[in-house]
Structure formats: structure tokens, C-alpha cells
Design an enzyme around this catalytic site. Sequence first.
Site, short mmCIF file in Angstrom:
data_model
loop_
_atom_site.label_atom_id
_atom_site.label_comp_id
_atom_site.label_asym_id
_atom_site.label_seq_id
_atom_site.Cartn_x
_atom_site.Cartn_y
_atom_site.Cartn_z
N ASP A 32 42.42 78.76 69.02
CA ASP A 32 43.77 78.37 69.53
C ASP A 32 44.78 79.69 69.61
O ASP A 32 44.72 80.28 68.52
CB ASP A 32 44.43 77.14 68.65
N ILE A 33 45.29 79.76 70.73
CA ILE A 33 46.26 80.71 70.65
C ILE A 33 47.65 80.47 69.89
O ILE A 33 48.16 81.52 69.64
CB ILE A 33 46.53 80.90 72.18
N ASN A 77 44.09 64.92 70.99
CA ASN A 77 45.28 64.57 71.53
C ASN A 77 45.13 63.60 72.75
O ASN A 77 44.50 64.77 73.65
CB ASN A 77 46.67 65.56 71.41
N GLY A 134 51.07 64.35 72.36
CA GLY A 134 51.10 65.80 72.16
C GLY A 134 50.00 66.49 73.11
O GLY A 134 50.10 67.90 73.24
N GLN A 135 49.21 65.76 73.97
CA GLN A 135 48.51 66.63 75.04
C GLN A 135 49.21 67.47 75.97
O GLN A 135 50.21 66.91 76.55
CB GLN A 135 47.46 65.63 75.44
N SER A 136 48.84 68.61 75.92
CA SER A 136 49.55 69.56 77.03
C SER A 136 48.55 70.21 77.67
O SER A 136 49.05 70.81 78.64
CB SER A 136 50.32 70.66 75.96
N HIS A 149 40.05 68.33 74.80
CA HIS A 149 39.57 69.31 73.68
C HIS A 149 39.68 68.60 72.40
O HIS A 149 40.68 67.92 72.02
CB HIS A 149 40.29 70.59 73.69
N HIS A 198 40.57 69.59 68.33
CA HIS A 198 41.15 70.41 67.63
C HIS A 198 40.28 70.39 66.48
O HIS A 198 40.16 69.49 65.87
CB HIS A 198 42.44 70.09 67.27
P1 AMP Z 1 46.98 69.81 73.18
O1 AMP Z 1 48.69 70.11 72.79
O2 AMP Z 1 46.37 68.94 72.32
O3 AMP Z 1 46.58 69.34 74.61
O4 AMP Z 1 46.55 71.17 72.62
C1 AMP Z 1 46.38 72.46 73.66
C2 AMP Z 1 46.11 73.54 72.75
O5 AMP Z 1 45.84 74.71 73.53
C3 AMP Z 1 47.34 73.91 72.09
O6 AMP Z 1 47.15 74.14 70.72
C4 AMP Z 1 47.69 75.52 72.42
O7 AMP Z 1 48.21 76.19 71.34
C5 AMP Z 1 46.19 75.72 72.99
N1 AMP Z 1 46.34 76.68 74.06
C6 AMP Z 1 47.12 76.83 75.29
N2 AMP Z 1 46.74 78.12 75.87
C7 AMP Z 1 45.69 78.64 75.24
C8 AMP Z 1 44.91 79.92 75.45
N3 AMP Z 1 45.12 80.40 76.72
N4 AMP Z 1 44.27 80.18 74.72
C9 AMP Z 1 43.91 79.16 73.53
N5 AMP Z 1 44.51 78.01 73.27
C10 AMP Z 1 45.47 77.77 74.17
#
Ligand code: AMP
Length: 116
Positions: A32-33, A89, A95-97, A102, A104
Site C-alpha cells: 500500500d502506498i 472495505n 472507507g472504500q476509495s 482488494h 488489505h
Molecule cells: P480502500 O480505502 O479500502 O479502498 O483502500 C485503497 C487503498 O489503496 C488505500 O489504502 C490506499 O493507500 C491504496 N492506494 C491508493 N493508490 C495506490 C497506489 N497507487 N499504490 C498502492 N496503493 C494505493
Amino acid sequence: MSENNCLFCRIIAGEIPSNKVYEDDLAFAFHDINPQAPTHVLIIPKKHITSLTEASKIDQALLGHLTLVAAKLADQLSVSAGGYRTVINTGAGAGQSVWHIHVHLLGGRELGWPPG
Ligand code: AMP
Ligand code: ZN
């Protein structure tokens, strides 16, 4: 089955760089970034599935596979003994973004309960 405008589909395709930790025919995993724990890896299917809500019976084995990949990576990344958490999520309210399902994998520190 990828989507051009999906961040994680583009990571799988190599169009956007990632810190990859694992790949097989069905799954891809990368750090994760914005890590929320010393070990924070995302395990994703190569098939584009928007969220757990959109997953269906046909995805049953694939979802199981992601879970077992998470367990294998927890071992390989040495967080099994201390305990780790797998989280999906689902929906903005949870909190899904990123709209590509995916898992975690979080470990390497005490993880409180309930999560925020
Ligand atoms: P969620 O908020 O559960 O949808 O998780 C999305 C995750 O993706 C978050 O923890 C972000 O930090 C991660 N994320 C977003 N962009 C990237 C990226 N380019 N490389 C790695 N992780 C990412
Ligand atoms: Zn996607």
C-alpha cells in the site's frame, strides 16, 4: 476483464508502478502506498470486480484464493506469528476509495478492535 480507468487494473497492467510482492494467474499483490501498519499489502484479483457487493457466485473460488494468498504473504512477510488482519472495505461509508475489490493485509503492530 480490465477497466481502462481503474487504478488497480492499470497497476496490474504495469501502466502505473507498484511495489509488487506477489503475482499469479488470478491475483496480484503490492505494498500500500500509504501504509497503516509496518506491513500493509493489498491483494487484488486480476479480474475487475468493483466491490464485494458486486461479486457473485462465479467469483467464490477467486475470493477464497485472495484470502489464502493473504495468509501465504503474511507468512512470507513474517507477520503471522504476531497476528495480522485482512480487511475488505466495501462502500464509501466503510472507507472504500478504490473501486476494484482488494484485501488489505495489515500486520507488524498491535491492531485494535473495533477498527475505526
Ligand atoms: P480502500 O480505502 O479500502 O479502498 O483502500 C485503497 C487503498 O489503496 C488505500 O489504502 C490506499 O493507500 C491504496 N492506494 C491508493 N493508490 C495506490 C497506489 N497507487 N499504490 C498502492 N496503493 C494505493
Ligand atoms: Zn479494476
